[in-house]
Design a protein around this motif. Structure first.
Motif, PDB file in Angstrom:
ATOM      1  N   MET A  83      -0.426  -1.718  -9.947  1.00  0.00           N
ATOM      2  CA  MET A  83      -0.520  -2.842 -11.379  1.00  0.00           C
ATOM      3  C   MET A  83      -0.821  -1.278 -12.385  1.00  0.00           C
ATOM      4  N   GLY A  84      -0.723  -0.698 -12.663  1.00  0.00           N
ATOM      5  CA  GLY A  84      -0.600  -0.219 -13.631  1.00  0.00           C
ATOM      6  C   GLY A  84       1.071  -0.037 -13.541  1.00  0.00           C
ATOM      7  N   LEU A  85       1.931   0.113 -12.864  1.00  0.00           N
ATOM      8  CA  LEU A  85       3.341   0.082 -13.485  1.00  0.00           C
ATOM      9  C   LEU A  85       3.830  -0.761 -14.059  1.00  0.00           C
ATOM     10  N   ASN A  86       3.229  -1.942 -14.547  1.00  0.00           N
ATOM     11  CA  ASN A  86       4.177  -3.076 -15.309  1.00  0.00           C
ATOM     12  C   ASN A  86       3.169  -4.077 -15.362  1.00  0.00           C
ATOM     13  N   GLU A  87       2.942  -4.932 -16.207  1.00  0.00           N
ATOM     14  CA  GLU A  87       2.432  -6.439 -15.773  1.00  0.00           C
ATOM     15  C   GLU A  87       3.024  -7.118 -14.958  1.00  0.00           C
ATOM     16  N   HIS A  88       4.207  -7.881 -14.459  1.00  0.00           N
ATOM     17  CA  HIS A  88       4.507  -8.418 -12.623  1.00  0.00           C
ATOM     18  C   HIS A  88       3.447  -7.562 -12.241  1.00  0.00           C
ATOM     19  N   ASN A  89       3.262  -6.603 -11.800  1.00  0.00           N
ATOM     20  CA  ASN A  89       2.935  -5.625 -10.515  1.00  0.00           C
ATOM     21  C   ASN A  89       0.769  -6.231 -11.269  1.00  0.00           C
ATOM     22  N   ARG A  90       0.856  -6.230 -12.014  1.00  0.00           N
ATOM     23  CA  ARG A  90      -0.495  -6.479 -12.700  1.00  0.00           C
ATOM     24  C   ARG A  90      -1.300  -7.639 -12.285  1.00  0.00           C
TER      25      ARG A  90
ATOM     26  N   THR B 219       0.388  -1.110   0.010  1.00  0.00           N
ATOM     27  CA  THR B 219      -0.285   0.202   0.359  1.00  0.00           C
ATOM     28  C   THR B 219       0.866   1.492  -0.406  1.00  0.00           C
ATOM     29  N   THR B 220       2.084   1.259   0.476  1.00  0.00           N
ATOM     30  CA  THR B 220       2.743   2.781   1.125  1.00  0.00           C
ATOM     31  C   THR B 220       4.031   2.460  -0.763  1.00  0.00           C
ATOM     32  N   LEU B 221       3.989   1.164  -1.255  1.00  0.00           N
ATOM     33  CA  LEU B 221       4.295   1.564  -2.242  1.00  0.00           C
ATOM     34  C   LEU B 221       3.598   2.011  -2.935  1.00  0.00           C
ATOM     35  N   GLY B 222       2.357   1.515  -3.337  1.00  0.00           N
ATOM     36  CA  GLY B 222       1.141   2.252  -4.507  1.00  0.00           C
ATOM     37  C   GLY B 222       1.484   4.090  -4.175  1.00  0.00           C
ATOM     38  N   LEU B 223       1.441   4.384  -2.910  1.00  0.00           N
ATOM     39  CA  LEU B 223       1.269   5.756  -2.181  1.00  0.00           C
ATOM     40  C   LEU B 223       2.349   6.674  -2.507  1.00  0.00           C
ATOM     41  N   LEU B 224       3.453   6.013  -2.831  1.00  0.00           N
ATOM     42  CA  LEU B 224       4.677   6.529  -3.694  1.00  0.00           C
ATOM     43  C   LEU B 224       4.698   6.302  -4.415  1.00  0.00           C
ATOM     44  N   ALA B 225       4.020   5.317  -5.948  1.00  0.00           N
ATOM     45  CA  ALA B 225       3.813   5.506  -7.385  1.00  0.00           C
ATOM     46  C   ALA B 225       2.823   6.356  -7.754  1.00  0.00           C
ATOM     47  N   LYS B 226       2.143   6.595  -6.588  1.00  0.00           N
ATOM     48  CA  LYS B 226       0.797   7.831  -6.921  1.00  0.00           C
ATOM     49  C   LYS B 226       1.387   9.414  -6.772  1.00  0.00           C
TER      50      LYS B 226
ATOM     51  N   MET C 298       8.709  -3.651  -8.713  1.00  0.00           N
ATOM     52  CA  MET C 298       8.246  -2.786  -8.671  1.00  0.00           C
ATOM     53  C   MET C 298       7.786  -2.086 -10.056  1.00  0.00           C
ATOM     54  N   GLY C 299       9.310  -1.857 -10.285  1.00  0.00           N
ATOM     55  CA  GLY C 299       9.223  -0.657 -11.613  1.00  0.00           C
ATOM     56  C   GLY C 299       9.911   0.598 -11.431  1.00  0.00           C
ATOM     57  N   PHE C 300      10.410   0.831  -9.957  1.00  0.00           N
ATOM     58  CA  PHE C 300      10.302   2.293  -9.384  1.00  0.00           C
ATOM     59  C   PHE C 300      11.660   3.115  -9.765  1.00  0.00           C
ATOM     60  N   GLU C 301      12.283   2.055 -11.072  1.00  0.00           N
ATOM     61  CA  GLU C 301      13.401   2.646 -11.130  1.00  0.00           C
ATOM     62  C   GLU C 301      12.992   3.643 -12.884  1.00  0.00           C
ATOM     63  N   ARG C 302      12.186   3.278 -13.181  1.00  0.00           N
ATOM     64  CA  ARG C 302      11.215   3.581 -14.156  1.00  0.00           C
ATOM     65  C   ARG C 302      10.632   5.227 -13.556  1.00  0.00           C
ATOM     66  N   VAL C 303       9.955   5.412 -12.265  1.00  0.00           N
ATOM     67  CA  VAL C 303       9.487   6.076 -12.504  1.00  0.00           C
ATOM     68  C   VAL C 303       9.912   7.292 -11.133  1.00  0.00           C
ATOM     69  N   PHE C 304      11.333   6.977 -10.872  1.00  0.00           N
ATOM     70  CA  PHE C 304      12.198   8.020  -9.745  1.00  0.00           C
ATOM     71  C   PHE C 304      12.896   7.742 -10.337  1.00  0.00           C
ATOM     72  N   ASN C 305      13.860   8.999  -9.712  1.00  0.00           N
ATOM     73  CA  ASN C 305      15.113   9.393 -10.067  1.00  0.00           C
ATOM     74  C   ASN C 305      15.784   8.281  -8.760  1.00  0.00           C
ATOM     75  N   MET C 306      16.601   7.305  -8.503  1.00  0.00           N
ATOM     76  CA  MET C 306      17.012   6.257  -7.533  1.00  0.00           C
ATOM     77  C   MET C 306      18.360   6.763  -7.584  1.00  0.00           C
ATOM     78  N   VAL C 307      18.423   7.018  -6.317  1.00  0.00           N
ATOM     79  CA  VAL C 307      20.398   7.348  -6.248  1.00  0.00           C
ATOM     80  C   VAL C 307      20.695   6.484  -4.696  1.00  0.00           C
TER      81      VAL C 307
ATOM     82  N   GLU D 156      -6.971   1.692  -3.639  1.00  0.00           N
ATOM     83  CA  GLU D 156      -6.284   3.022  -4.761  1.00  0.00           C
ATOM     84  C   GLU D 156      -4.530   2.742  -5.397  1.00  0.00           C
ATOM     85  N   ALA D 157      -4.413   2.170  -4.030  1.00  0.00           N
ATOM     86  CA  ALA D 157      -2.344   2.492  -3.768  1.00  0.00           C
ATOM     87  C   ALA D 157      -2.434   0.921  -5.505  1.00  0.00           C
ATOM     88  N   HIS D 158      -2.803  -0.161  -4.282  1.00  0.00           N
ATOM     89  CA  HIS D 158      -2.655  -1.366  -5.374  1.00  0.00           C
ATOM     90  C   HIS D 158      -3.018  -0.709  -7.266  1.00  0.00           C
ATOM     91  N   ARG D 159      -4.319   0.133  -7.154  1.00  0.00           N
ATOM     92  CA  ARG D 159      -4.318  -0.411  -9.331  1.00  0.00           C
ATOM     93  C   ARG D 159      -3.502   0.384  -9.413  1.00  0.00           C
TER      94      ARG D 159
END
Length: 160
Positions: free
Chosen positions: A140-147, A60-67, A96-105, A134-137
């Motif tokens: 799921m929208g980030l990639n097929e693995h999450n879906r 759920t927290t990961l979903g909010l970070l994606a939001k 979760m595919g976060f390297e595509r939606v965040f600058n990871m440092v 909402e967080a999980h939806r």
């Protein structure tokens, strides 16, 4: 189980969140309210999320970070910066595919003494369910693995 906390600071349009310990569903309402506050601020220019002291982050927290990342791209056209030095947390984020939606440092947030804890919030069970869904939806929208990973959970939540 160790308890977690989320700390917050803002200076000149730069917002910082620091996750400490096990960050779970119980902190998500405060996190979501803070995300709304950040994007409601007229001076928003960047955001940094420091996970260097996080030992666990639930979905759920990961979903909010994606939001947060989606809103950042929509509002200012920039990816937020996510700081991670824990190999387990980094692996989780990458799965979760976060390297595509965040600058990871790997460099922690400057001025840790500027951070303050987010206040606890009491929410009804129905509102918590809405936030979890909402967080999980979003995840799921980030990639097929999450879906695939969250399809059954989202279906179950939608039925009840």
């Amino acid at each position: 189980m160790s308890t977690g906390k989320i700390q917050f600071a803002e200076q000149d349009g730069t917002f910082a969140l620091k996750f400490v310990g096990e960050v779970r569903l119980t902190l998500c309402s405060a996190l979501d309210a803070t995300i709304e506050k950040i994007f409601g601020a007229g001076n928003f220019s960047s955001i940094i999320i420091d996970l260097t002291e996080a030992s666990n982050i639930d979905s759920t927290t990961l979903g909010l970070l994606a939001k947060l990342s989606i809103l950042s791209r929509q509002k200012i056209g920039l990816l937020p910066t996510l700081v991670t030095t824990n190999p387990d947390i980094t692996r989780l984020l990458e799965s979760m595919g976060f390297e595509r939606v965040f600058n990871m440092v790997g460099t922690p947030v400057p001025c840790p003494e500027c951070l303050r804890d987010l206040p606890a919030q009491d929410l009804s069970e129905a509102l918590v369910k809405t936030k979890v869904l909402e967080a999980h939806r979003i995840l799921m929208g980030l990639n097929e693995h999450n879906r695939e990973a969250f399809r059954d959970l989202v279906s179950a939540l939608e039925r009840h």
